[in-house]
Design a protein around this motif. Sequence first.
Motif, PDB file in Angstrom:
ATOM      1  N   GLU A  14      68.477  46.595  45.490  1.00  0.00           N
ATOM      2  CA  GLU A  14      69.425  47.183  46.436  1.00  0.00           C
ATOM      3  C   GLU A  14      69.391  48.695  46.235  1.00  0.00           C
ATOM      4  O   GLU A  14      69.827  49.195  45.201  1.00  0.00           O
ATOM      5  N   ILE A  15      68.833  49.427  47.205  1.00  0.00           N
ATOM      6  CA  ILE A  15      68.678  50.863  47.017  1.00  0.00           C
ATOM      7  C   ILE A  15      69.936  51.642  47.390  1.00  0.00           C
ATOM      8  O   ILE A  15      70.070  52.795  47.018  1.00  0.00           O
ATOM      9  N   PHE A  16      70.826  51.019  48.115  1.00  0.00           N
ATOM     10  CA  PHE A  16      72.077  51.672  48.464  1.00  0.00           C
ATOM     11  C   PHE A  16      73.203  51.033  47.682  1.00  0.00           C
ATOM     12  O   PHE A  16      73.203  49.825  47.471  1.00  0.00           O
ATOM     13  N   ASP A  17      74.161  51.840  47.288  1.00  0.00           N
ATOM     14  CA  ASP A  17      75.300  51.227  46.609  1.00  0.00           C
ATOM     15  C   ASP A  17      76.164  50.509  47.633  1.00  0.00           C
ATOM     16  O   ASP A  17      76.086  50.758  48.827  1.00  0.00           O
ATOM     17  N   THR A  59      79.853  49.105  52.691  1.00  0.00           N
ATOM     18  CA  THR A  59      81.268  48.879  52.993  1.00  0.00           C
ATOM     19  C   THR A  59      81.748  49.861  54.056  1.00  0.00           C
ATOM     20  O   THR A  59      82.485  49.490  54.972  1.00  0.00           O
ATOM     21  N   GLU A  60      81.316  51.116  53.942  1.00  0.00           N
ATOM     22  CA  GLU A  60      81.700  52.124  54.935  1.00  0.00           C
ATOM     23  C   GLU A  60      81.151  51.771  56.318  1.00  0.00           C
ATOM     24  O   GLU A  60      81.851  51.927  57.320  1.00  0.00           O
ATOM     25  N   TYR A  93      77.814  46.341  62.785  1.00  0.00           N
ATOM     26  CA  TYR A  93      77.450  45.507  61.633  1.00  0.00           C
ATOM     27  C   TYR A  93      77.428  44.031  62.024  1.00  0.00           C
ATOM     28  O   TYR A  93      76.533  43.292  61.612  1.00  0.00           O
ATOM     29  N   GLU A  94      78.373  43.625  62.847  1.00  0.00           N
ATOM     30  CA  GLU A  94      78.412  42.232  63.313  1.00  0.00           C
ATOM     31  C   GLU A  94      77.146  41.910  64.123  1.00  0.00           C
ATOM     32  O   GLU A  94      76.555  40.836  63.974  1.00  0.00           O
ATOM     33  N   ASN A 114      71.210  43.054  51.701  1.00  0.00           N
ATOM     34  CA  ASN A 114      72.107  44.130  52.142  1.00  0.00           C
ATOM     35  C   ASN A 114      71.341  45.367  52.597  1.00  0.00           C
ATOM     36  O   ASN A 114      71.760  46.044  53.538  1.00  0.00           O
ATOM     37  N   ASN A 115      70.216  45.686  51.946  1.00  0.00           N
ATOM     38  CA  ASN A 115      69.416  46.830  52.387  1.00  0.00           C
ATOM     39  C   ASN A 115      68.948  46.635  53.818  1.00  0.00           C
ATOM     40  O   ASN A 115      69.046  47.542  54.646  1.00  0.00           O
ATOM     41  N   GLU A 116      68.412  45.458  54.090  1.00  0.00           N
ATOM     42  CA  GLU A 116      67.887  45.184  55.427  1.00  0.00           C
ATOM     43  C   GLU A 116      69.003  45.205  56.468  1.00  0.00           C
ATOM     44  O   GLU A 116      68.829  45.737  57.560  1.00  0.00           O
ATOM     45  N   LEU A 117      70.152  44.626  56.127  1.00  0.00           N
ATOM     46  CA  LEU A 117      71.285  44.637  57.064  1.00  0.00           C
ATOM     47  C   LEU A 117      71.766  46.058  57.319  1.00  0.00           C
ATOM     48  O   LEU A 117      72.110  46.409  58.451  1.00  0.00           O
ATOM     49  N   LEU A 118      71.768  46.877  56.286  1.00  0.00           N
ATOM     50  CA  LEU A 118      72.196  48.263  56.442  1.00  0.00           C
ATOM     51  C   LEU A 118      71.245  49.018  57.360  1.00  0.00           C
ATOM     52  O   LEU A 118      71.682  49.669  58.313  1.00  0.00           O
ATOM     53  N   PHE A 119      69.944  48.922  57.092  1.00  0.00           N
ATOM     54  CA  PHE A 119      68.969  49.594  57.958  1.00  0.00           C
ATOM     55  C   PHE A 119      69.041  49.055  59.377  1.00  0.00           C
ATOM     56  O   PHE A 119      68.958  49.815  60.342  1.00  0.00           O
ATOM     57  N   LEU A 120      69.196  47.762  59.517  1.00  0.00           N
ATOM     58  CA  LEU A 120      69.297  47.150  60.831  1.00  0.00           C
ATOM     59  C   LEU A 120      70.522  47.686  61.572  1.00  0.00           C
ATOM     60  O   LEU A 120      70.436  48.048  62.754  1.00  0.00           O
TER      61      LEU A 120
END
Length: 95
Positions: free
Chosen positions: A39-42, A47-48, A57-58, A77-83
């Motif tokens: 996980e490269i992002f905390d 959460t933000e 995000y949904e 979580n990384n992939e979801l964040l980038f997505l």
Amino acid sequence: VEDFFDIKLDKTSFAYNRFLTHIQYLANRLATNNMDADEIFDSKFLTEIKEDYPRVYECAKKIGKLLELKYGCECNNNELLFLALHVNRVKEKTE
């Protein structure tokens, strides 16, 4: 994205092509089970995103779920964040 936000994406735009490229690479990583386990992002950044852009995000989670059904791998979580970031960009460029 179009159905989720009830918008029409400009399929000739740079933002759309960038989004499509991200989806293609994501699908490839899922299909080959080549996801970065780290996980490269905390979790605070994720959460933000969830709090500040809940619909984006949904939508990202929904896309992730569709890809999971197709390839049998869950987005981390990384992939979801980038997505989510790419969903937001293509959505904002359309509105």
